[in-house]
Scaffold this active site. Structure first.
Site, PDB file in Angstrom:
ATOM      1  N   ASN A   9       0.762  -1.206   0.095  1.00 31.26           N
ATOM      2  CA  ASN A   9      -0.148   0.088   0.018  1.00 31.26           C
ATOM      3  C   ASN A   9       1.003   1.177   0.003  1.00 31.26           C
ATOM      4  O   ASN A   9       1.516   1.699   0.968  1.00 31.26           O
ATOM      5  CB  ASN A   9      -0.825  -0.080   1.294  1.00 31.26           C
ATOM      6  CG  ASN A   9      -1.804   1.046   1.327  1.00 31.26           C
ATOM      7  OD1 ASN A   9      -2.007   2.071   0.433  1.00 31.26           O
ATOM      8  ND2 ASN A   9      -2.065   1.624   2.603  1.00 31.26           N
ATOM      9  N   TRP A  10       1.139   1.719  -1.109  1.00 28.41           N
ATOM     10  CA  TRP A  10       1.839   3.035  -1.223  1.00 28.41           C
ATOM     11  C   TRP A  10       1.319   4.355  -0.752  1.00 28.41           C
ATOM     12  O   TRP A  10       1.852   5.450  -0.651  1.00 28.41           O
ATOM     13  CB  TRP A  10       2.128   3.398  -2.545  1.00 28.41           C
ATOM     14  CG  TRP A  10       3.207   2.156  -3.234  1.00 28.41           C
ATOM     15  CD1 TRP A  10       3.881   1.316  -2.790  1.00 28.41           C
ATOM     16  CD2 TRP A  10       3.593   1.984  -4.685  1.00 28.41           C
ATOM     17  NE1 TRP A  10       4.384   0.562  -3.585  1.00 28.41           N
ATOM     18  CE2 TRP A  10       4.313   0.972  -4.628  1.00 28.41           C
ATOM     19  CE3 TRP A  10       3.134   2.949  -5.840  1.00 28.41           C
ATOM     20  CZ2 TRP A  10       4.810   0.507  -5.962  1.00 28.41           C
ATOM     21  CZ3 TRP A  10       3.900   2.419  -6.975  1.00 28.41           C
ATOM     22  CH2 TRP A  10       4.732   1.248  -7.166  1.00 28.41           C
ATOM     23  N   LYS A  11       0.006   4.291  -0.409  1.00 32.25           N
ATOM     24  CA  LYS A  11      -0.593   5.440   0.368  1.00 32.25           C
ATOM     25  C   LYS A  11      -0.371   6.451  -0.867  1.00 32.25           C
ATOM     26  O   LYS A  11      -0.465   6.249  -2.075  1.00 32.25           O
ATOM     27  CB  LYS A  11      -0.070   5.798   1.802  1.00 32.25           C
ATOM     28  CG  LYS A  11      -0.163   4.563   2.599  1.00 32.25           C
ATOM     29  CD  LYS A  11       0.055   5.135   4.047  1.00 32.25           C
ATOM     30  CE  LYS A  11       0.676   3.617   4.770  1.00 32.25           C
ATOM     31  NZ  LYS A  11       0.271   3.832   6.319  1.00 32.25           N
ATOM     32  N   HIS A  96      -9.476   1.654   5.084  1.00 32.83           N
ATOM     33  CA  HIS A  96      -8.277   1.453   5.677  1.00 32.83           C
ATOM     34  C   HIS A  96      -8.421   2.783   6.881  1.00 32.83           C
ATOM     35  O   HIS A  96      -9.215   3.723   6.774  1.00 32.83           O
ATOM     36  CB  HIS A  96      -7.069   2.060   4.772  1.00 32.83           C
ATOM     37  CG  HIS A  96      -5.791   2.229   5.133  1.00 32.83           C
ATOM     38  ND1 HIS A  96      -5.324   3.233   6.029  1.00 32.83           N
ATOM     39  CD2 HIS A  96      -4.635   1.345   4.973  1.00 32.83           C
ATOM     40  CE1 HIS A  96      -3.860   2.828   6.410  1.00 32.83           C
ATOM     41  NE2 HIS A  96      -3.722   1.861   5.847  1.00 32.83           N
ATOM     42  N   GLU A  98      -6.713   4.842   7.707  1.00 30.34           N
ATOM     43  CA  GLU A  98      -6.371   6.399   7.591  1.00 30.34           C
ATOM     44  C   GLU A  98      -7.812   6.875   6.777  1.00 30.34           C
ATOM     45  O   GLU A  98      -8.023   7.966   6.923  1.00 30.34           O
ATOM     46  CB  GLU A  98      -5.088   6.516   6.414  1.00 30.34           C
ATOM     47  CG  GLU A  98      -3.857   6.416   7.263  1.00 30.34           C
ATOM     48  CD  GLU A  98      -2.674   5.726   6.521  1.00 30.34           C
ATOM     49  OE1 GLU A  98      -2.949   5.818   5.396  1.00 30.34           O
ATOM     50  OE2 GLU A  98      -1.918   5.404   7.241  1.00 30.34           O
ATOM     51  N   GLU A 168      -5.144  -4.760  11.253  1.00 34.55           N
ATOM     52  CA  GLU A 168      -4.174  -3.463  11.119  1.00 34.55           C
ATOM     53  C   GLU A 168      -4.349  -2.761  12.404  1.00 34.55           C
ATOM     54  O   GLU A 168      -5.356  -1.747  12.511  1.00 34.55           O
ATOM     55  CB  GLU A 168      -4.556  -2.347   9.933  1.00 34.55           C
ATOM     56  CG  GLU A 168      -4.212  -3.096   8.590  1.00 34.55           C
ATOM     57  CD  GLU A 168      -3.613  -2.231   7.800  1.00 34.55           C
ATOM     58  OE1 GLU A 168      -2.397  -2.362   7.320  1.00 34.55           O
ATOM     59  OE2 GLU A 168      -4.040  -1.282   7.529  1.00 34.55           O
ATOM     60  N   GLY A 174       2.395   2.674  10.609  1.00 32.67           N
ATOM     61  CA  GLY A 174       3.236   3.802  10.410  1.00 32.67           C
ATOM     62  C   GLY A 174       4.209   4.178  11.586  1.00 32.67           C
ATOM     63  O   GLY A 174       4.677   5.552  11.636  1.00 32.67           O
ATOM     64  N   SER A 214       3.407  -1.772  10.544  1.00 33.02           N
ATOM     65  CA  SER A 214       5.090  -1.670  10.731  1.00 33.02           C
ATOM     66  C   SER A 214       5.504  -2.958  10.537  1.00 33.02           C
ATOM     67  O   SER A 214       6.530  -3.455  10.904  1.00 33.02           O
ATOM     68  CB  SER A 214       5.465  -1.234  12.162  1.00 33.02           C
ATOM     69  OG  SER A 214       5.051  -0.053  12.232  1.00 33.02           O
ATOM     70  N   GLY A 236       5.098   1.514   4.721  1.00 37.45           N
ATOM     71  CA  GLY A 236       6.274   2.269   4.482  1.00 37.45           C
ATOM     72  C   GLY A 236       7.256   1.190   3.806  1.00 37.45           C
ATOM     73  O   GLY A 236       8.119   1.864   2.784  1.00 37.45           O
TER      74      GLY A 236
HETATM   75  C1  PEP Z   1      -0.652   0.615   6.013  1.00 37.78           C
HETATM   76  O1  PEP Z   1      -0.522   1.456   5.385  1.00 37.78           O
HETATM   77  O2  PEP Z   1      -1.709  -0.275   5.901  1.00 37.78           O
HETATM   78  C2  PEP Z   1       0.335  -0.109   6.795  1.00 37.78           C
HETATM   79  C3  PEP Z   1       0.291  -1.027   7.653  1.00 37.78           C
HETATM   80  O3  PEP Z   1       1.245   1.012   7.170  1.00 37.78           O
HETATM   81  P1  PEP Z   1       2.923   0.748   7.676  1.00 37.78           P
HETATM   82  O4  PEP Z   1       3.369  -0.576   7.103  1.00 37.78           O
HETATM   83  O5  PEP Z   1       3.742   1.841   7.235  1.00 37.78           O
HETATM   84  O6  PEP Z   1       2.749   0.593   9.043  1.00 37.78           O
END
Ligand code: PEP
Length: 254
Positions: A9-11, A96, A98, A168, A174, A214, A236
């Site tokens: 997931n590049w966001k 998600h 976010e 998640e 993040g 993470s 990330g």
């Molecule tokens: C995500 O964007 O779904 C995510 C888990 O981000 P990260 O790996 O950066 O925690």
């Protein structure tokens, strides 16, 4: 046996040029990807054409980061599930954290997006997870149940065929602080138990549940080695091909 699914997931990162160079670097290491592992790249919408062209002919799926529930119409700034499908997507992220936190997404909008994904022939990746305050108050299970009950309200097994669930924990996204393998496994086992009660044992056994929060090359093998963890949703650490490749490599199953 559930095939692990690893999603990048590049966001809101990378434009079409970076998507192309990611694809070049990732494909250069493709021979190291264990067989039976599914890889999904979920770039920003503006990269979909570049990603699709760069991965054409390779067994890599493309996903959208969100979709509207209507197919077409006056919804400025929105993208429909049908448009994603026509752009080569086979997956779409739904709710998600976010999106929930910054864009007011609710269980009801999640449910509508799940239905839209199904209508367009996409697989939804439904994200659920508790905040740190909720975990500290001992409310993890209550929060997950309310997200699942709301997201699946009135849906039948046919509406959710092929859906992927992503656990998640919000406090791990993040932040560099991942759930321990045991914490993640406990949550995944709970989610699978809920799916069993709602849709039956066959559906629960077949449904893949990703862990996200993470995930990095250093912790991927242990997390992915848990019996109810069927892959990862990676933010990330998916932005660089070399680091995402290492995570994908860690998903081999005996
Ligand atoms: C995500 O964007 O779904 C995510 C888990 O981000 P990260 O790996 O950066 O925690």
């Amino acid at each position: 046996m559930r095939a692990p699914v690893l999603a990048a997931n590049w966001k809101m990162n990378h434009g079409p040029r970076e998507a192309e160079s990611f694809a070049r670097d990732f494909l250069a290491g493709w021979h190291t990807v264990p067989s039976g592992v599914e890889v999904v790249v979920i770039p920003p919408f503006v990269d979909l054409a570049a990603a699709q062209a760069a991965f054409a002919g390779r067994p890599i799926s493309i996903g959208g980061q969100n979709c509207h529930w209507e197919s077409i119409g006056a919804f400025t700034g929105e993208i429909s599930a049908e448009m994603l499908a026509a752009s080569g997507c086979s997956y779409v992220l739904v709710a998600h954290s976010e999106r929930r936190q910054y864009f007011g997404e609710t269980e009801e909008s999640a449910r509508k997006r799940i239905l839209a994904a199904h209508r367009a022939g996409l697989k939804a990746i439904l994200c659920v997870g508790e905040t740190l305050e909720q975990r500290d108050r001992g409310e993890m299970e209550k929060v997950l149940v309310s997200q699942l009950e709301g997201g699946f309200l009135g849906l039948g097994e046919g509406d959710v065929a092929g859906l992927v669930l992503a656990y998640e924990p919000v406090w791990a996204i993040g932040t560099g602080r991942n759930a321990t393998p045991q914490q993640a496994q406990d949550a995944h086992a709970f989610l699978r138990g809920w799916l069993k009660g709602r849709f039956g044992p066959r559906y629960a056994e077949a449904t893949r549940i990703q862990y996200g929060g993470s995930v990095k090359p250093e912790n991927a093998r242990e997390l992915l080695g848990q019996p109810d963890i069927d892959g990862a949703l990676v933010g990330g650490a998916s932005l660089k091909a070399a680091s995402f490749l290492k995570i994908v490599q860690a998903a081999s199953r005996p």
